[in-house]
Write a protein that holds these residues in place. Structure first.
Motif, PDB file in Angstrom:
ATOM      1  N   VAL A 294      38.578  25.076  31.607  1.00 24.38           N
ATOM      2  CA  VAL A 294      39.674  24.421  32.329  1.00 24.38           C
ATOM      3  C   VAL A 294      39.693  24.970  33.750  1.00 24.38           C
ATOM      4  CG1 VAL A 294      42.153  23.966  32.409  1.00 24.38           C
ATOM      5  CG2 VAL A 294      41.022  24.250  30.191  1.00 24.38           C
ATOM      6  N   GLY A 295      39.499  24.115  34.722  1.00 18.64           N
ATOM      7  CA  GLY A 295      39.507  24.575  36.112  1.00 18.64           C
ATOM      8  C   GLY A 295      38.729  23.622  37.004  1.00 18.64           C
ATOM      9  N   ASN A 296      38.461  24.074  38.231  1.00 14.99           N
ATOM     10  CA  ASN A 296      37.735  23.237  39.204  1.00 14.99           C
ATOM     11  C   ASN A 296      36.250  23.582  39.154  1.00 14.99           C
ATOM     12  OD1 ASN A 296      39.976  21.787  40.699  1.00 14.99           O
ATOM     13  ND2 ASN A 296      40.650  23.916  40.826  1.00 14.99           N
ATOM     14  N   TYR A 297      35.458  22.750  38.521  1.00 14.95           N
ATOM     15  CA  TYR A 297      34.045  23.056  38.324  1.00 14.95           C
ATOM     16  C   TYR A 297      33.114  22.043  38.982  1.00 14.95           C
ATOM     17  CZ  TYR A 297      35.697  26.593  35.188  1.00 14.95           C
ATOM     18  OH  TYR A 297      36.328  27.702  34.688  1.00 14.95           O
ATOM     19  N   ILE A 298      33.556  20.811  39.133  1.00  9.39           N
ATOM     20  CA  ILE A 298      32.752  19.777  39.799  1.00  9.39           C
ATOM     21  C   ILE A 298      33.763  18.910  40.533  1.00  9.39           C
ATOM     22  CG2 ILE A 298      32.558  18.671  37.493  1.00  9.39           C
ATOM     23  CD1 ILE A 298      30.165  17.109  38.550  1.00  9.39           C
ATOM     24  N   THR A 299      33.870  19.151  41.821  1.00  2.88           N
ATOM     25  CA  THR A 299      35.006  18.653  42.589  1.00  2.88           C
ATOM     26  C   THR A 299      34.593  17.584  43.593  1.00  2.88           C
ATOM     27  OG1 THR A 299      34.732  20.381  44.243  1.00  2.88           O
ATOM     28  CG2 THR A 299      36.181  20.883  42.370  1.00  2.88           C
ATOM     29  N   SER A 300      35.596  17.016  44.216  1.00  2.00           N
ATOM     30  CA  SER A 300      35.404  15.968  45.199  1.00  2.00           C
ATOM     31  C   SER A 300      36.271  16.343  46.400  1.00  2.00           C
ATOM     32  CB  SER A 300      35.864  14.662  44.554  1.00  2.00           C
ATOM     33  OG  SER A 300      35.226  13.572  45.094  1.00  2.00           O
ATOM     34  N   LEU A 301      35.830  17.393  47.110  1.00  2.00           N
ATOM     35  CA  LEU A 301      36.598  17.954  48.230  1.00  2.00           C
ATOM     36  C   LEU A 301      38.036  18.263  47.796  1.00  2.00           C
ATOM     37  CD1 LEU A 301      35.151  15.681  51.059  1.00  2.00           C
ATOM     38  CD2 LEU A 301      34.696  18.124  50.739  1.00  2.00           C
ATOM     39  N   GLU A 302      39.030  17.698  48.505  1.00  2.00           N
ATOM     40  CA  GLU A 302      40.430  18.040  48.199  1.00  2.00           C
ATOM     41  C   GLU A 302      41.107  16.972  47.358  1.00  2.00           C
ATOM     42  OE1 GLU A 302      39.329  16.557  50.768  1.00  2.00           O
ATOM     43  OE2 GLU A 302      40.860  15.651  52.048  1.00  2.00           O
ATOM     44  N   MET A 303      40.315  16.107  46.725  1.00  2.00           N
ATOM     45  CA  MET A 303      40.903  15.053  45.903  1.00  2.00           C
ATOM     46  C   MET A 303      41.782  15.653  44.799  1.00  2.00           C
ATOM     47  SD  MET A 303      38.915  12.229  43.588  1.00  2.00           S
ATOM     48  CE  MET A 303      38.664  11.005  44.863  1.00  2.00           C
ATOM     49  N   ALA A 304      42.932  15.024  44.563  1.00  2.00           N
ATOM     50  CA  ALA A 304      43.756  15.409  43.423  1.00  2.00           C
ATOM     51  C   ALA A 304      43.416  14.486  42.259  1.00  2.00           C
ATOM     52  CB  ALA A 304      45.236  15.299  43.772  1.00  2.00           C
ATOM     53  N   GLY A 305      43.348  15.061  41.074  1.00  2.00           N
ATOM     54  CA  GLY A 305      42.979  14.286  39.899  1.00  2.00           C
ATOM     55  C   GLY A 305      42.175  15.164  38.975  1.00  2.00           C
ATOM     56  N   CYS A 306      41.650  14.573  37.927  1.00  2.00           N
ATOM     57  CA  CYS A 306      40.906  15.380  36.972  1.00  2.00           C
ATOM     58  C   CYS A 306      39.872  14.523  36.249  1.00  2.00           C
ATOM     59  CB  CYS A 306      41.855  16.003  35.949  1.00  2.00           C
ATOM     60  SG  CYS A 306      42.552  14.819  34.790  1.00  2.00           S
ATOM     61  N   SER A 307      38.976  15.200  35.560  1.00  2.00           N
ATOM     62  CA  SER A 307      38.055  14.501  34.669  1.00  2.00           C
ATOM     63  C   SER A 307      37.999  15.263  33.355  1.00  2.00           C
ATOM     64  CB  SER A 307      36.650  14.402  35.281  1.00  2.00           C
ATOM     65  OG  SER A 307      36.087  15.682  35.466  1.00  2.00           O
ATOM     66  N   VAL A 308      37.641  14.541  32.317  1.00  2.00           N
ATOM     67  CA  VAL A 308      37.488  15.156  30.997  1.00  2.00           C
ATOM     68  C   VAL A 308      36.050  14.937  30.551  1.00  2.00           C
ATOM     69  CG1 VAL A 308      38.207  15.096  28.591  1.00  2.00           C
ATOM     70  CG2 VAL A 308      39.897  14.750  30.394  1.00  2.00           C
ATOM     71  N   THR A 309      35.405  16.011  30.111  1.00  2.00           N
ATOM     72  CA  THR A 309      34.042  15.927  29.576  1.00  2.00           C
ATOM     73  C   THR A 309      34.053  16.478  28.160  1.00  2.00           C
ATOM     74  OG1 THR A 309      33.051  16.250  31.759  1.00  2.00           O
ATOM     75  CG2 THR A 309      31.643  16.711  29.859  1.00  2.00           C
ATOM     76  N   LEU A 310      33.458  15.744  27.244  1.00  2.00           N
ATOM     77  CA  LEU A 310      33.270  16.246  25.877  1.00  2.00           C
ATOM     78  C   LEU A 310      31.772  16.289  25.584  1.00  2.00           C
ATOM     79  CD1 LEU A 310      35.934  14.317  23.729  1.00  2.00           C
ATOM     80  CD2 LEU A 310      36.192  16.513  24.914  1.00  2.00           C
ATOM     81  N   LEU A 311      31.344  17.400  25.015  1.00  2.00           N
ATOM     82  CA  LEU A 311      29.953  17.553  24.586  1.00  2.00           C
ATOM     83  C   LEU A 311      29.971  17.824  23.085  1.00  2.00           C
ATOM     84  CD1 LEU A 311      26.888  18.073  25.024  1.00  2.00           C
ATOM     85  CD2 LEU A 311      27.481  20.429  25.636  1.00  2.00           C
ATOM     86  N   ARG A 312      29.351  16.940  22.322  1.00  2.00           N
ATOM     87  CA  ARG A 312      29.271  17.147  20.869  1.00  2.00           C
ATOM     88  C   ARG A 312      28.555  18.476  20.628  1.00  2.00           C
ATOM     89  NH1 ARG A 312      27.456  12.349  19.011  1.00  2.00           N
ATOM     90  NH2 ARG A 312      29.185  11.790  17.661  1.00  2.00           N
ATOM     91  N   ALA A 313      29.208  19.368  19.907  1.00  2.00           N
ATOM     92  CA  ALA A 313      28.687  20.735  19.781  1.00  2.00           C
ATOM     93  C   ALA A 313      27.957  20.930  18.461  1.00  2.00           C
ATOM     94  CB  ALA A 313      29.832  21.735  19.889  1.00  2.00           C
ATOM     95  N   ASP A 314      27.011  21.864  18.460  1.00  2.00           N
ATOM     96  CA  ASP A 314      26.414  22.355  17.218  1.00  2.00           C
ATOM     97  C   ASP A 314      26.187  23.857  17.407  1.00  2.00           C
ATOM     98  OD1 ASP A 314      24.020  22.709  18.677  1.00  2.00           O
ATOM     99  OD2 ASP A 314      23.311  20.704  18.144  1.00  2.00           O
ATOM    100  N   ASP A 315      25.692  24.526  16.386  1.00  2.00           N
ATOM    101  CA  ASP A 315      25.571  25.990  16.454  1.00  2.00           C
ATOM    102  C   ASP A 315      24.679  26.430  17.609  1.00  2.00           C
ATOM    103  OD1 ASP A 315      27.217  26.153  14.304  1.00  2.00           O
ATOM    104  OD2 ASP A 315      25.625  26.522  12.819  1.00  2.00           O
ATOM    105  N   GLU A 316      23.592  25.681  17.818  1.00  2.00           N
ATOM    106  CA  GLU A 316      22.654  26.055  18.881  1.00  2.00           C
ATOM    107  C   GLU A 316      23.337  25.977  20.246  1.00  2.00           C
ATOM    108  OE1 GLU A 316      19.805  23.148  20.126  1.00  2.00           O
ATOM    109  OE2 GLU A 316      18.316  24.655  20.703  1.00  2.00           O
ATOM    110  N   LEU A 317      24.046  24.871  20.495  1.00  2.00           N
ATOM    111  CA  LEU A 317      24.669  24.699  21.802  1.00  2.00           C
ATOM    112  C   LEU A 317      25.768  25.739  22.027  1.00  2.00           C
ATOM    113  CD1 LEU A 317      24.875  20.815  22.315  1.00  2.00           C
ATOM    114  CD2 LEU A 317      23.031  22.421  22.868  1.00  2.00           C
ATOM    115  N   VAL A 318      26.535  26.041  20.982  1.00  2.00           N
ATOM    116  CA  VAL A 318      27.610  27.029  21.140  1.00  2.00           C
ATOM    117  C   VAL A 318      27.018  28.415  21.398  1.00  2.00           C
ATOM    118  CG1 VAL A 318      29.522  28.193  19.957  1.00  2.00           C
ATOM    119  CG2 VAL A 318      29.296  25.695  19.819  1.00  2.00           C
TER     120      VAL A 318
END
Lengths: 334, 209
Positions: A294-318
């Motif tokens: 949770v935080g600012n990781y891939i931004t668009s200068l000073e734009m206000a707003g947010c995005s949600v990313t989901l990555l289907r997880a498995d043991d290897e990825l975790v």
């Protein structure tokens, strides 16, 4: 335009000089080619990860250079992809003999410039290059006749996970396959409350009324798929998550790595509020959040707003997610 | 005039640079509507660097235009850098060794340049891209040349056709590039790339013909 600037034309180089001054122990910054490199030169015998894109998305990508993540980031002008000379210089600088993986977001300019750089590297008989293209933005209709979906939030998760795999000594083919797997099972969607101002342009990319929001934005201050009335956060969370969950085909009992990302101008207070909504919706759907960001990781200068990313997880990825990482933008386990 | 030498190709690039600098804000405004608002500044910066290329004694047309192409690739960034850079690199190839060229040679070069843009960008007519201006320009140039027009006449025909192609992009829904992310919302705006491509050809009609 009110920004902390000297001359709009120098914003990228001066910011890079600041990164060099802030992290001399971890980073080598090549101001001529606008590259952020790991200090200490190429890592012999390991695959090197090179990413890059327009500036204005900080901490991506320069902030993700370091142990356990990227070896080099190529920084273009604000919202403009880097050029082949830069990408070639980065590729040559980090090649430790095991090959170089280019991580490219699906934008026409990024694709073409990385393609030309890979062609130049092949002509020069130097580093062996493979490329992965991220295209996780469900706001864009996918079609064989169009540019296709944009690469957005999953790029951050991919750089972390594949960076850990490269650190383990996996081959270029294995790193590429893993990168394709991460992209294939990650999806994102974003929204904006305000526009942003590219320093060289001096005025906002678009105007948005007090009671409006843009749904389905990318990361370049471009307008989204639809302009709709502003809604409570719980409804916005539904609007963003619905298409992501549907497109991934997430089923009850599955788990994900979830990122609620700020576009640059949104307080953490609001991002955590959004994460609460996301967490609630996923719990109701029987989906477990294995890890989150949770935080600012891939931004668009000073734009206000947010995005949600989901990555289907498995043991290897975790497991790869939990591996140590030491960069200005992400740091744990060290 | 029916032929052009390297000094006129230099004049073409200088004129294009001046026009892009003058029109940078207009192009950026167009790009702000359906892209990300940097087309004008990037194009003006790239062509200014080309216009500033030193004058090399005895340089052939192809050598000069290759330098222009490489400069655009390394200076412009975005999609425009590889696309305009590839245009000039491919445009230069059929002119190898030539010191002055007429309609036949320029027709070959123009076609090669535009083919290069298509190979790099994979666009088709109607995708709302620079190709919507370039495709009719190539046809008009060839038509004028086979009708016996001189270089000036061919370039004038190409520029007029490019402007028509540019205007045809306004109602289109973009299928390539950043504007494609807007879907239906991209309709009702001129394409910035088709607009800058038209400027390049209008400038050629002023400088080369």
């Amino acid at each position: 335009m009110k920004k902390l600037l000297n001359d709009p034309a120098d914003v990228v180089v001066e910011a890079l000089a600041g990164m060099a001054a802030a992290h001399p122990d971890r980073l080598d910054v090549d101001l001529e080619h606008k590259l952020v490199l790991r200090a200490g030169g190429p890592v012999q015998g390991k695959v090197a990860l090179v990413s890059g894109g327009g500036s204005g998305h900080e901490p991506m990508h320069g902030g993700y250079v370091g142990t356990g993540m990227l070896h080099a980031a190529c920084c273009g002008e604000v919202f403009t992809s880097p050029v082949p000379d830069q990408i070639l210089a980065a590729t040559q600088a980090v090649d430790g003999g095991a090959g170089v993986l280019h991580i490219v977001k699906n934008y026409t300019g990024d694709i073409m410039n990385f393609e030309m750089a890979a062609e130049m590297a092949a002509e020069g008989g130097g580093a062996q290059v493979a490329s992965v293209v991220t295209d996780d933005d469900v706001a864009v209709q996918d079609s064989a006749y169009t540019t296709g979906r944009r690469g957005v939030g999953v790029t951050v998760l991919l750089e972390k996970i594949v960076g850990a795999a490269a650190e383990e000594g996996r081959s270029l083919e294995e790193c590429l396959a893993l990168a394709q797997k991460v992209n294939g099972q990650g999806r994102s969607m974003g929204m904006a409350l305000t526009s942003c101002t590219v320093p060289a342009a001096g005025k906002p990319t678009f105007e948005l009324g007090e009671d409006e929001m843009e749904l389905g934005i990318g990361i370049h201050g471009e307008a989204g798929r639809a302009r709709v009335p502003l809604a409570p956060a719980r409804e916005i969370a539904e609007d963003l998550l619905g298409p992501v969950v549907a497109d991934l085909g997430l089923a009850r009992g599955e788990s994900v790595i979830a990122m609620v990302n700020g576009m640059g101008g949104t307080p953490l207070l609001e991002l955590y509020l959004m994460y609460n909504e996301v967490h609630r919706i996923l719990a109701a759907a029987g989906v477990t959040v294995a890890r989150n960001l949770v935080g600012n990781y891939i931004t668009s200068l000073e734009m206000a707003g947010c995005s949600v990313t989901l990555l289907r997880a498995d043991d290897e990825l975790v497991r790869l997610w939990d591996a140590p990482v030491d960069t200005p933008g992400l740091r744990w386990g060290v | 005039m029916t032929v052009a030498d390297v000094s006129q190709f230099r004049a073409w690039i200088a004129d294009t640079s001046a026009m892009l600098t003058e029109q940078a804000e207009h192009l950026t405004d167009l790009d702000r509507a359906i892209g990300d608002g940097d087309h004008g500044t990037n194009m003006a910066r790239g062509f200014a660097a080309c216009a500033a290329l030193p004058d090399a004694d005895g340089e052939g047309i192809d050598a000069y235009l290759k330098k222009v192409g490489m400069t655009l690739v390394s200076q412009v960034g975005g999609a425009s850098g590889p696309l305009y850079g590839t245009f000039f690199l491919r445009f230069a190839a059929p002119l190898a060794g030539a010191t002055s060229v007429g309609p036949t040679e320029v027709a070959q070069a123009l076609r090669a340049g535009v083919d290069g843009v298509v190979a790099r960008g994979k666009a088709e007519v109607g995708d709302k891209t620079m190709y919507d201006a370039l495709a009719p320009a190539v046809r008009a140039f060839d038509g004028a040349a086979s009708g016996g027009a001189d270089l000036a006449g061919c370039l004038e025909a190409a520029a007029v056709a490019a402007a028509g192609g540019r205007d045809s992009t306004e109602p289109l829904v973009a299928r390539k590039g950043r504007a494609s992310y807007l879907g239906e919302r991209s309709a009702g705006h001129l394409d910035p790339g088709a607009t800058s491509a038209t400027m390049l050809l209008e400038s050629a009609a002023r400088s080369l013909g």
